[in-house]
Motif scaffolding. Structure first.
Motif, PDB file in Angstrom:
ATOM      1  N   ARG A 174     -29.480  51.202   7.648  1.00 19.24           N
ATOM      2  CA  ARG A 174     -30.319  50.007   7.611  1.00 19.24           C
ATOM      3  C   ARG A 174     -31.806  50.338   7.630  1.00 19.24           C
ATOM      4  O   ARG A 174     -32.643  49.445   7.588  1.00 19.24           O
ATOM      5  N   ASN A 175     -32.142  51.627   7.693  1.00 19.71           N
ATOM      6  CA  ASN A 175     -33.534  52.043   7.610  1.00 19.71           C
ATOM      7  C   ASN A 175     -33.850  52.788   6.319  1.00 19.71           C
ATOM      8  O   ASN A 175     -34.945  53.326   6.162  1.00 19.71           O
ATOM      9  N   LEU A 176     -32.890  52.798   5.396  1.00 22.59           N
ATOM     10  CA  LEU A 176     -33.103  53.529   4.153  1.00 22.59           C
ATOM     11  C   LEU A 176     -34.142  52.844   3.295  1.00 22.59           C
ATOM     12  O   LEU A 176     -34.382  51.648   3.394  1.00 22.59           O
ATOM     13  N   SER A 177     -34.721  53.617   2.374  1.00 21.44           N
ATOM     14  CA  SER A 177     -35.639  53.047   1.398  1.00 21.44           C
ATOM     15  C   SER A 177     -34.855  52.158   0.460  1.00 21.44           C
ATOM     16  O   SER A 177     -33.637  52.246   0.368  1.00 21.44           O
ATOM     17  N   PHE A 178     -35.552  51.314  -0.281  1.00 27.86           N
ATOM     18  CA  PHE A 178     -34.886  50.376  -1.169  1.00 27.86           C
ATOM     19  C   PHE A 178     -34.997  50.804  -2.621  1.00 27.86           C
ATOM     20  O   PHE A 178     -34.998  49.990  -3.519  1.00 27.86           O
ATOM     21  N   GLY A 179     -35.091  52.108  -2.852  1.00 29.53           N
ATOM     22  CA  GLY A 179     -35.187  52.590  -4.220  1.00 29.53           C
ATOM     23  C   GLY A 179     -34.003  52.182  -5.066  1.00 29.53           C
ATOM     24  O   GLY A 179     -34.145  51.780  -6.203  1.00 29.53           O
ATOM     25  N   GLU A 180     -32.773  52.265  -4.480  1.00 30.70           N
ATOM     26  CA  GLU A 180     -31.587  51.901  -5.249  1.00 30.70           C
ATOM     27  C   GLU A 180     -31.599  50.427  -5.604  1.00 30.70           C
ATOM     28  O   GLU A 180     -31.252  50.021  -6.690  1.00 30.70           O
ATOM     29  N   ILE A 181     -31.987  49.590  -4.643  1.00 29.71           N
ATOM     30  CA  ILE A 181     -31.987  48.148  -4.884  1.00 29.71           C
ATOM     31  C   ILE A 181     -32.969  47.794  -5.985  1.00 29.71           C
ATOM     32  O   ILE A 181     -32.699  46.996  -6.868  1.00 29.71           O
ATOM     33  N   LYS A 182     -34.127  48.391  -5.966  1.00 28.94           N
ATOM     34  CA  LYS A 182     -35.170  48.015  -6.923  1.00 28.94           C
ATOM     35  C   LYS A 182     -34.886  48.509  -8.329  1.00 28.94           C
ATOM     36  O   LYS A 182     -35.594  48.153  -9.258  1.00 28.94           O
ATOM     37  N   ASN A 183     -33.850  49.319  -8.511  1.00 32.75           N
ATOM     38  CA  ASN A 183     -33.492  49.754  -9.856  1.00 32.75           C
ATOM     39  C   ASN A 183     -32.400  48.887 -10.467  1.00 32.75           C
ATOM     40  O   ASN A 183     -32.031  49.067 -11.609  1.00 32.75           O
ATOM     41  N   GLU A 184     -31.868  47.959  -9.694  1.00 36.24           N
ATOM     42  CA  GLU A 184     -30.812  47.114 -10.191  1.00 36.24           C
ATOM     43  C   GLU A 184     -31.372  46.003 -11.060  1.00 36.24           C
ATOM     44  O   GLU A 184     -32.547  45.666 -11.011  1.00 36.24           O
TER      45      GLU A 184
ATOM     46  N   ASN B  22     -30.966  42.751 -11.025  1.00 42.52           N
ATOM     47  CA  ASN B  22     -31.455  41.560 -10.343  1.00 42.52           C
ATOM     48  C   ASN B  22     -32.465  41.940  -9.277  1.00 42.52           C
ATOM     49  O   ASN B  22     -32.370  41.535  -8.130  1.00 42.52           O
ATOM     50  N   SER B  23     -33.456  42.774  -9.640  1.00 37.00           N
ATOM     51  CA  SER B  23     -34.369  43.233  -8.609  1.00 37.00           C
ATOM     52  C   SER B  23     -35.711  43.588  -9.200  1.00 37.00           C
ATOM     53  O   SER B  23     -36.153  43.002 -10.166  1.00 37.00           O
ATOM     54  N   GLY B  24     -36.366  44.606  -8.587  1.00 37.12           N
ATOM     55  CA  GLY B  24     -37.692  44.988  -9.029  1.00 37.12           C
ATOM     56  C   GLY B  24     -38.725  44.089  -8.373  1.00 37.12           C
ATOM     57  O   GLY B  24     -38.445  43.388  -7.412  1.00 37.12           O
ATOM     58  N   PRO B  25     -39.956  44.096  -8.900  1.00 39.28           N
ATOM     59  CA  PRO B  25     -41.012  43.283  -8.315  1.00 39.28           C
ATOM     60  C   PRO B  25     -40.669  41.793  -8.285  1.00 39.28           C
ATOM     61  O   PRO B  25     -41.222  41.040  -7.516  1.00 39.28           O
ATOM     62  N   GLN B  26     -39.724  41.365  -9.164  1.00 39.56           N
ATOM     63  CA  GLN B  26     -39.400  39.946  -9.252  1.00 39.56           C
ATOM     64  C   GLN B  26     -38.370  39.514  -8.223  1.00 39.56           C
ATOM     65  O   GLN B  26     -38.181  38.319  -8.008  1.00 39.56           O
ATOM     66  N   LEU B  27     -37.703  40.441  -7.555  1.00 41.26           N
ATOM     67  CA  LEU B  27     -36.658  40.055  -6.620  1.00 41.26           C
ATOM     68  C   LEU B  27     -37.215  39.217  -5.480  1.00 41.26           C
ATOM     69  O   LEU B  27     -36.647  38.181  -5.128  1.00 41.26           O
ATOM     70  N   ILE B  28     -38.321  39.630  -4.904  1.00 44.27           N
ATOM     71  CA  ILE B  28     -38.884  38.863  -3.788  1.00 44.27           C
ATOM     72  C   ILE B  28     -39.309  37.480  -4.256  1.00 44.27           C
ATOM     73  O   ILE B  28     -39.176  36.498  -3.515  1.00 44.27           O
TER      74      ILE B  28
ATOM     75  N   PHE C   7     -28.093  37.223  -4.038  1.00 45.02           N
ATOM     76  CA  PHE C   7     -28.975  38.233  -4.626  1.00 45.02           C
ATOM     77  C   PHE C   7     -28.350  39.626  -4.638  1.00 45.02           C
ATOM     78  O   PHE C   7     -29.032  40.616  -4.873  1.00 45.02           O
ATOM     79  N   ARG C   8     -27.042  39.681  -4.362  1.00 42.68           N
ATOM     80  CA  ARG C   8     -26.285  40.927  -4.472  1.00 42.68           C
ATOM     81  C   ARG C   8     -26.913  42.063  -3.671  1.00 42.68           C
ATOM     82  O   ARG C   8     -27.121  43.177  -4.171  1.00 42.68           O
ATOM     83  N   MET C   9     -27.205  41.748  -2.421  1.00 39.12           N
ATOM     84  CA  MET C   9     -27.772  42.740  -1.518  1.00 39.12           C
ATOM     85  C   MET C   9     -26.865  42.894  -0.304  1.00 39.12           C
ATOM     86  O   MET C   9     -26.257  41.918   0.141  1.00 39.12           O
TER      87      MET C   9
ATOM     88  N   GLN D 215     -40.367  44.058   4.668  1.00 36.63           N
ATOM     89  CA  GLN D 215     -41.191  45.071   4.011  1.00 36.63           C
ATOM     90  C   GLN D 215     -42.082  44.441   2.947  1.00 36.63           C
ATOM     91  O   GLN D 215     -43.237  44.829   2.773  1.00 36.63           O
ATOM     92  N   GLU D 216     -41.553  43.466   2.228  1.00 38.51           N
ATOM     93  CA  GLU D 216     -42.299  42.846   1.136  1.00 38.51           C
ATOM     94  C   GLU D 216     -43.292  41.793   1.639  1.00 38.51           C
ATOM     95  O   GLU D 216     -44.392  41.656   1.090  1.00 38.51           O
ATOM     96  N   MET D 217     -42.932  41.042   2.674  1.00 42.02           N
ATOM     97  CA  MET D 217     -43.715  39.881   3.094  1.00 42.02           C
ATOM     98  C   MET D 217     -44.471  40.072   4.408  1.00 42.02           C
ATOM     99  O   MET D 217     -45.357  39.281   4.744  1.00 42.02           O
ATOM    100  N   GLY D 218     -44.113  41.102   5.176  1.00 44.75           N
ATOM    101  CA  GLY D 218     -44.791  41.320   6.446  1.00 44.75           C
ATOM    102  C   GLY D 218     -44.381  40.350   7.533  1.00 44.75           C
ATOM    103  O   GLY D 218     -45.046  40.247   8.566  1.00 44.75           O
TER     104      GLY D 218
END
Length: 278
Positions: free
Chosen positions: A157-167, A169-175, A201-203, A214-217
């Motif tokens: 649960r502390n991993l980076s989200f590199g895998e998610i952002k390559n899917e 339904n993701s990237g800068p538009q996911l948030i 959102f398949r997460m 991480q995205e919104m603070g």
């Protein structure tokens, strides 16, 4: 180059690297390295990263890595063999509530894991508990696996989200998609539940709140609560709806709870807020 074999399925050891020490290592077991103190660098798969106390690395079986100590480094290594890995897999297969694995930890994008404060304290307790248990390894071997599963769950649960952002339904538009969903459904608590949004959102359920913060603070729960209050404040000043009607329309089951949340946010009760706006 140092190379070791391991005969017990799970083993935990404390290791000291003196200041200036350098070593190439390849071992015949899987290994977690927990940095207790000191600083240095670790290189694996052509990547080199610095480390300090609290960092965790996962080293795959027979994978070469290089470690250098800028200061004296104390670390705890948690090692498990192929047989130990099979036991872990068996435990996860037998329990549908256990959904952890080491697959994501193996990713090159997760060369080093830096834990959040609360998780760091928890992981440290688990690591040192396993070190104490290692004084009687035969007696405690079964307990090792459950502690190891807990540690893997914390790391995941502390991993980076590199895998998610390559899917897809993701990237800068996911948030942006998540925010749009939240604002569209402020009056429907079920649509804003973590389980529903994670599925939408398949997460993974545990990763959604971490990604959002991480995205919104701000936590996703805190954000939803704040936006719901903002919407109710607008209705108080732009409609003639009663406070009870507004509460019900936003799914507040307890009107007194709404009053407390609203006053904490705006410093006024809903009725006083409406009067002040007139």
């Amino acid at each position: 180059m140092r190379s070791l074999r391991q005969f017990s399925a799970v083993n935990v050891q404390r290791v000291i690297f003196n200041e200036g020490a350098e070593q190439d290592v390849v071992n015949d077991f899987y290994e977690f390295l927990y940095i207790c103190s000191g600083a240095g660098k670790l290189r694996k798969d052509g990547q080199e990263v610095s480390f300090k106390n609290g960092d965790i690395f996962f080293i795959n079986r027979r994978k070469e890595y290089y470690i250098s100590a800028d200061t004296e480094v104390e670390l705890i290594t948690i090692r498990f063999t192929e047989a130990g890995k099979r036991v872990l897999r068996s435990l996860t297969d037998q329990n549908s509530n256990v959904i952890v694995s080491v697959s994501k930890i193996k990713s090159s994008k997760n060369l080093k894991v830096r834990l959040q404060n609360e998780d760091l304290a928890l992981a440290e307790k688990i690591v040192f508990l396993m070190l104490d248990m290692n004084q009687h390894p035969e007696k405690n071997e079964n307990l090792f696996y459950f502690q190891l599963l807990s540690l893997i769950a914390i790391i995941e649960r502390n991993l980076s989200f590199g895998e998610i952002k390559n899917e897809k339904n993701s990237g800068p538009q996911l948030i942006d998609k998540i925010l749009k969903h939240i604002h569209k459904n402020l009056k429907d608590p079920k649509m804003l539940s973590l389980s529903y949004m994670a599925e939408t959102f398949r997460m993974p359920l545990h990763q959604l709140p971490i990604y959002f913060k991480q995205e919104m603070g701000i936590s996703i729960k805190g954000y939803i609560g704040r936006e719901r209050l903002t919407a109710t404040a607008y209705l108080l000043t732009h409609t003639a709806d009663t406070i009870s009607q507004i509460c019900r329309s936003f799914g507040y089951a307890d009107e007194s709870h709404f009053y407390k949340r609203f006053k904490k946010e705006y410093g006024l009760s809903p009725s006083d807020y409406r009067l002040k706006a007139c």
